[in-house]
Enzyme design. Structure first.
Site, short mmCIF file in Angstrom:
data_model
loop_
_atom_site.label_atom_id
_atom_site.label_comp_id
_atom_site.label_asym_id
_atom_site.label_seq_id
_atom_site.Cartn_x
_atom_site.Cartn_y
_atom_site.Cartn_z
N ASN A 212 -14.11 -1.96 2.92
CA ASN A 212 -12.88 -2.70 3.21
C ASN A 212 -11.70 -1.73 3.10
O ASN A 212 -11.85 -0.55 3.42
CB ASN A 212 -12.79 -3.90 2.25
CG ASN A 212 -11.94 -5.04 2.77
OD1 ASN A 212 -10.82 -4.82 3.23
ND2 ASN A 212 -12.46 -6.24 2.74
N ARG B 17 0.79 -1.24 0.00
CA ARG B 17 0.00 0.00 0.00
C ARG B 17 0.81 1.27 0.00
O ARG B 17 0.25 2.36 0.06
CB ARG B 17 -0.98 -0.02 1.17
CG ARG B 17 -1.91 -1.21 1.02
CD ARG B 17 -3.07 -1.22 1.96
NE ARG B 17 -3.59 -2.58 2.01
CZ ARG B 17 -4.40 -3.11 1.09
NH1 ARG B 17 -4.85 -2.38 0.11
NH2 ARG B 17 -4.78 -4.36 1.19
N THR C 94 2.15 -5.54 4.45
CA THR C 94 1.67 -4.92 3.22
C THR C 94 1.48 -3.41 3.35
O THR C 94 1.32 -2.73 2.35
CB THR C 94 0.29 -5.48 2.83
OG1 THR C 94 -0.63 -5.18 3.89
CG2 THR C 94 0.31 -6.97 2.62
N GLY D 54 -1.79 -11.21 9.04
CA GLY D 54 -1.55 -12.62 9.32
C GLY D 54 -2.64 -13.29 10.11
O GLY D 54 -2.43 -13.59 11.28
N ASN E 229 -9.62 -8.79 12.59
CA ASN E 229 -10.47 -9.80 13.18
C ASN E 229 -9.71 -10.69 14.17
O ASN E 229 -8.50 -10.80 14.11
CB ASN E 229 -11.07 -10.68 12.07
CG ASN E 229 -9.98 -11.32 11.23
OD1 ASN E 229 -9.40 -10.66 10.37
ND2 ASN E 229 -9.67 -12.57 11.48
N ASP F 214 -14.85 -12.39 10.11
CA ASP F 214 -13.66 -11.84 9.44
C ASP F 214 -13.81 -10.36 9.10
O ASP F 214 -13.23 -9.89 8.13
CB ASP F 214 -13.35 -12.64 8.15
CG ASP F 214 -11.99 -12.29 7.57
OD1 ASP F 214 -11.07 -11.97 8.36
OD2 ASP F 214 -11.84 -12.31 6.34
N THR G 25 -3.06 -5.28 11.97
CA THR G 25 -3.02 -3.80 11.93
C THR G 25 -2.59 -3.33 10.56
O THR G 25 -1.66 -2.54 10.43
CB THR G 25 -2.03 -3.33 12.99
OG1 THR G 25 -0.83 -4.12 12.87
CG2 THR G 25 -2.57 -3.49 14.41
#
Lengths: 348, 528
Positions: free
Chosen positions: B375, B127, B171, B187, B246, B289, B227
Site C-alpha cells: 500500500n 505525507r 493528503t 476521494g 481505484n 479497491d 492520485t
C-alpha cells in the site's frame, strides 16, 4: 482564503510578511469565527483535561476559568500559560497565534470547548458528531457509518446498538482495537457523546429501510448446500480433526448468525495460543501466549502472571491450532464456504 | 571563509551539485533535486527515481549493532506521522494533518510549528511538504494548497486545488519539477474523477490539469483514479510517472464496463503540458479497491541481458510489474504473494480479472484483502543486489455487493479475515522472491530504505525499528520505538555523521552511530 497573488509575487519577503500579518490576525467576521474555533480547539487540547470541558474547573485542585478575564489581563494569562504555575504545566512552545486565539476564547461567553466542533446540546449534538465522524472515522467506517474501507458497519454493530450516550462506543474509541488495527482517539466526553449520537441517528435511518438496506444480511448467506457442507467438514476441509458438531460447535448457530458466524468460521479471532518455554536451566514454563515478536516471547501462566524472555535465551514451542484456518484459505472454493456456512447453520 | 570551503570542496570532490543549496540558507533550487547532496532529502522520495536508496555508507552491516538514538522529537499529537521529512540546509520539515514542523536536523529542536486546524475533509493522513527555492507547499484535508516561507512558516498564499464539498480531500506531498508544483487528490467515497494539477510555485495559479477518468455523469464510464501518492520523474525523457487509484463505484463494476482507464494504472505525462504519453492498466476493471498509487520506481539496468530504462511497481493488487518506461510496454508481471482474483496475465502483462471473483451478495473469498499486498508505504530498490524490497501483506478477506448497495461510492462491503506482514526481496528480472522476513500479525505500515553499505531499514507490526542485511534479510539491529511506523525511513549525513530518521506514532526518531565510532568526521566537515 485565496490571496490574489499576481500583485504579490514581485514584492520582497518583508513586505509579504507584513501583508500576511495584516490578512491573518485581524480579518473579517469569518476570520474572527476561525480564531474562535482555533481558541476553542486550543482550550480543548491543552486546558480542558484539568479545567473542564466547560471551564467549570474541578475544585479544590483545578480552578474554574469562567471569569478568568476578570482576574487576569491578557499579558498575565499569556505569561501564566507560557511559564506555568504550581502544578499547572508550562506551554512554552505554544505558537503565538494559538496563544492569542486561546486567550480570546477565554474572554468569550461560549463556555463549550466542544464548540470547536459545532453546536452543543439538544438536536445539534448529532450534527456536531457528524463532523467529527467525517474527519476521523469515515475513512474506515464509511460516511454513513454503514461500513467502508476496512471498518465494520456500525449501524449493524451489536456493541454500537447497545450503546447509551457513548458508554460503550466511548470505551472502544478511547482504547482502540489494536488487534483489528483500530487506533485510539483522545476525544472529550462531549465529543464521544456527539459521535455516539450521530451513529445512533444513522442506525435509526438504516432501520427505516429494511428492504433496501445495504450491507450483509443473514438472508444473503443462505446460498449453500448443508449436505455438501457436512461432507466438506468431515472430508476435504479437515474441520473434523479439531471440531465436533456435538462438542465445541454444538449450538453454534444459536450463539452466532450471519456475517458474524461466517467470519468466525473462516478465522476465529482472539483464540488462545499455547506456548511452552524451556529456560537455560532446563526449567519448563507453559502458558498462554501473551506477546511475541522477533526478540521477545511473553506468556501468562495459570496464575495469570506475565513472564517474558529474550527469544535468543530460551527454547520455545508454540501450539497455535488456529493456523489450520489460514492453511485452508488457499484451498477453499466459494462454494465450499457457502456450503460450510449452510451446514453450521444447522447446528442449533 | 565560506568561499574557501567551496573552492576546497569543488576541487577535492567535484561535487557541483552541492553548490546551489550551500549558497543560501533554507533554499532549494529545483535543479538540486536532480542530484541530491548527501546532506539533503529534498523531495518526498529523496530523489526523482523513487528508489529510496541512500548512497551513504558510514553505517554498515558491521557497525549497525552500535546504532543509537541521536534525538527524538515529540509532536504531542494523536495523529501518526505518515510523512517523509524533507531535509534542506540542515532543517527537517514534516507534517501530520493541519500541522507542519521545522526541526533542526542536528539536535531535533523545533524552529517553528504551523498549526491551522481545518474542520472539513478527511484527516486520514498527511505525507509531507514540497520545497521550491525558499517556499514550502502543503496540502490540507480541505483541498487547499498553502505556500509558506520555509524560514518561519508564515503563509504566502493559499489556493483551493480540490473541492471538499464534492468529496475530494488532499493528503499527499507535492512534487516539484522545475517551475511546476504537481499535486494529486484523494476521494473515492463519491463518483468523482481523479486528477493531477500543476501549480505555479510563485503565483499559485493552475498551469495544467490532467483528468484520470471522464467527468462524472459520462454514460457507461468510470470515475475515480485518485492520485494520492507522489509520483516520480525521468529528467532525460522529461516524463512524469504516476500511479492512479481505484475506480468508482468501488466494489460494484456493473455501471463501468471495460478496463476503466485510467484507474488502477501507471501513467506517463509530460510535466510541462500535462499531456498523457502512455498509460498501463495494472488492474483492469478493479472491483476490490486496489489503488495502483504505489511509487513507480525508476531503475536503469539490464533486463535479461539488455540495458533498459525500467519502471517497477509492487502493486496493491498483489502483482509486481516491470515496464519499459520509454513506452509503457510490459517486461514482467508476477504475483509477489497470494492472489486469487485473476485468471492469469494477458500477453501485454495485464492481469485478467476473474468475473467470478467480483464482490457478490453471498460473498467471495479474495486474496489479498482490501488493504492490498502492499500500500502507501514505500519500497526500495537496491542496485548492488538487484533486489526490490517491499513491505508485503499476505492476506485474505470476503467481499460483498448486492443491488441494495447501489452504484455510488463504496457500493458494497468487505471484511478482512487474516493477514500478516512480510518484508520481501524480489529479484526484478524473474519476480522470484529471494528472501522474506516476517514482521508480525496484521502487518506493518513501515516503508523501506536501503543503503549502499548493504543495509535495509524498516519496521515491524509491534513497533520495532529494524536494520536488516540486504543480501539475506537477517536482522542486524533493532529498537522498540513504542508504536508501529506508518512512514518510510530516510537518511542523510550532516557534519560527517549519518542519520537514519524513522517515525513511530507521533514521534520522530533520529538514529546514528555513537560519535566515537564515526570515522569520516573530517572528510565531510567542510560541507556545511
Amino acid at each position: 482564503m485565496k490571496v490574489t497573488v499576481g500583485m504579490i509575487k514581485k514584492l520582497c519577503t518583508v513586505t509579504l510578511m507584513a501583508i500576511a500579518a495584516w490578512f491573518f490576525p485581524m480579518g473579517s467576521g469569518a476570520q474572527t469565527q476561525t480564531n474562535h474555533e482555533e481558541g476553542a480547539q486550543a482550550y480543548a487540547k491543552h486546558c480542558s483535561i484539568c479545567h473542564g470541558d466547560h471551564r467549570e474547573g474541578n475544585l479544590p485542585g483545578f480552578p474554574p476559568l469562567l471569569d478568568i478575564s476578570r482576574q487576569l489581563n491578557d499579558q498575565q494569562m499569556a505569561t501564566l500559560i507560557h511559564t506555568g504555575k504550581g502544578r499547572m504545566p508550562a506551554f512554552p512552545k505554544m505558537p503565538q497565534e494559538e496563544l492569542m486565539a486561546l486567550i480570546r476564547f477565554l474572554h468569550s461567553d461560549d463556555l463549550s470547548a466542544g464548540a470547536a466542533h459545532g453546536e452543543e446540546g439538544g438536536a445539534n449534538v448529532a450534527d456536531a458528531g457528524r463532523r467529527l465522524f467525517q474527519r476521523n472515522c469515515a475513512f474506515c467506517h464509511g460516511r454513513d457509518a454503514a461500513g467502508g474501507e476496512t471498518g465494520p458497519d456500525l449501524t449493524r454493530s451489536k456493541l454500537a446498538l447497545a450503546d447509551v450516550n457513548g458508554d460503550k462506543i466511548g470505551e472502544v474509541v478511547r482504547n482502540g482495537r489494536p488487534d483489528k488495527k483500530m487506533p485510539a482517539f483522545n476525544f472529550s466526553s462531549d465529543e464521544i457523546r456527539s459521535i455516539a449520537a450521530f451513529i445512533h441517528a444513522q442506525q435509526k435511518k438504516a432501520a427505516e429501510h429494511p428492504g433496501g438496506r445495504r450491507g450483509v444480511d443473514v438472508a444473503d448467506l443462505q446460498t449453500g448446500n448443508a449436505a455438501d457442507g457436512k461432507a466438506y467438514f468431515n472430508g476435504a476441509g479437515g474441520c473434523a480433526k479439531c471440531h465436533s458438531p456435538t462438542g465445541d460447535l454444538a449450538g453454534i448457530a444459536s450463539r452466532f448468525e450471519g456475517l458474524q458466524l461466517e467470519e468466525r468460521m473462516l478465522y476465529p479471532r482472539n483464540t488462545k495460543t499455547k506456548v511452552n518455554v524451556t529456560l537455560p536451566s532446563g526449567e519448563k514454563i507453559s502458558g498462554v501466549l501473551a506477546y511475541r515478536d522477533e526478540f521477545t516471547i511473553g506468556l501468562r501462566d495459570s496464575d495469570g502472571t506475565y513472564h517474558s524472555w529474550p527469544t535468543s535465551r530460551v527454547r520455545f514451542t508454540v501450539d497455535s491450532p488456529v493456523d489450520a484456518h489460514v492453511e485452508l484459505f488457499s484451498k477453499y472454493t466459494d462454494k465450499d464456504i457457502h456450503d460450510l456456512m449452510a451446514y453450521l447453520q444447522t447446528l442449533r | 571563509m565560506k568561499f574557501l570551503q567551496y573552492t576546497f570542496l569543488l576541487a577535492s570532490a567535484g561535487l557541483l551539485s552541492l553548490l546551489p543549496q550551500a549558497v543560501t540558507a533554507q533554499n532549494l533550487d529545483p535543479s538540486a533535486i536532480l542530484h541530491p547532496a548527501p546532506d539533503s532529502w529534498p523531495t518526498y522520495h529523496g530523489d526523482y527515481s523513487g528508489r529510496r536508496h541512500s548512497h551513504l555508507t558510514q553505517i554498515t552491516p558491521q557497525n549497525v549493532g552500535n546504532l543509537t538514538l541521536a534525538w527524538a522529537f515529540q509532536t504531542d499529537q494523536n495523529a501518526a506521522i505518515k510523512a517523509s521529512p524533507l531535509l534542506v540546509d540542515g532543517i527537517l520539515y514534516f507534517t501530520v494533518p493541519d500541522n507542519i514542523w521545522a526541526v533542526d536536523a542536528r539536535s531535533g529542536h523545533m524552529l517553528w510549528h504551523f498549526n491551522k486546524p481545518t474542520d472539513e475533509g478527511d484527516h486520514i493522513g498527511q505525507r509531507g511538504v514540497a520545497m521550491y527555492k525558499g517556499w514550502l507547499y502543503f496540502l490540507s484535508p480541505d483541498g487547499h494548497l498553502t505556500s509558506l516561507n520555509a524560514k518561519d512558516g508564515s503563509v504566502r498564499w493559499t489556493v483551493q486545488v480540490a473541492d471538499v464539498s464534492k468529496g475530494y480531500w488532499t493528503t499527499m506531498a507535492p512534487l516539484v519539477i522545475r517551475n511546476h508544483v504537481i499535486i494529486g487528490v484523494s476521494g473515492d467515497f463519491d463518483n468523482l474523477p481523479g486528477y493531477l494539477k500543476s501549480i505555479d510555485p510563485e503565483t499559485g495559479e493552475t498551469q495544467w490539469q490532467w483528468l484520470s477518468t471522464p467527468p462524472a455523469g459520462t454514460p457507461n464510464s468510470t470515475t475515480g483514479g485518485m492520485t494520492w501518492i507522489t509520483g516520480t520523474y525521468d529528467p532525460d525523457l522529461n516524463l512524469l510517472y504516476w500511479g492512479t487509484g481505484n475506480p468508482t463505484p468501488v466494489l460494484n463494476g456493473k455501471t463501468r464496463p471495460g478496463d476503466d482507464l485510467y484507474t488502477c494504472s501507471i501513467v506517463a505525462l509530460n510535466p510541462d503540458t500535462g499531456k498523457l504519453v502512455w498509460g498501463f492498466s495494472v488492474s483492469p476493471h478493479d472491483t476490490h479497491d486496489w489503488d495502483a498509487v504505489e511509487p513507480p520506481v525508476l531503475v536503469d539496468g539490464d533486463f535479461h541481458g539488455k540495458p533498459h530504462k525500467m519502471l517497477m511497481q509492487a502493486s496493491r493488487n498483489g502483482y509486481f510489474f516491470v515496464l519499459d518506461r520509454t513506452n509503457g510496454k510490459s517486461l514482467l508481471t508476477a504475483p509477489f504473494g497470494p492472489v486469487n482474483w485473476a485468471l492469469g496475465v494477458d500477453k501485454d502483462g495485464h492481469p485478467i480479472p476473474n468475473p467470478e471473483k467480483e464482490p457478490a451478495p453471498d460473498g467471495r473469498l479474495i486474496a489479498p484483502d482490501e488493504g492490498g499486498l502492499t500500500n502507501f508505504r514505500s519500497p526500495s530498490f537496491d542496485p548492488k543486489t538487484g533486489l526490490f524490497i517491499v513491505d508485503a501483506h499476505p492476506s485474505w478477506s470476503i467481499y460483498f455487493a448486492k443491488p441494495a448497495d447501489g452504484n455510488y461510492g463504496w457500493a458494497g462491503a468487505d471484511y478482512g479475515l487474516w493477514g500478516k506482514g512480510v518484508i520481501e526481496a524480489i529479484d526484478y528480472q524473474t519476480g522470484k522472491i529471494r528472501w522474506t522476513h516476517d514482521v508480525g500479525p496484521g502487518g506493518s505500515g513501515a516503508g523501506v530504505l536501503t543503503t549502499d553499505s548493504g543495509l535495509t531499514f524498516t519496521g515491524d507490526a509491534h513497533g520495532n525499528v529494524l536494520a536488516l542485511d540486504t543480501r539475506t534479510g537477517k536482522t542486524l539491529w533493532h529498537a522498540g520505538a513504542g508504536a508501529p511506523m506508518y512512514s518510510s525511513p530516510i537518511s542523510y549525513e550532516l557534519d560527517g555523521r549519518q542519520y537514519v530518521i524513522t517515525s513511530s506514532g507521533g514521534v520522530l526518531f533520529a538514529w546514528a552511530l555513537p560519535e566515537h565510532l564515526q570515522e569520516s568526521g573530517k572528510k565531510a566537515a567542510g560541507r556545511r
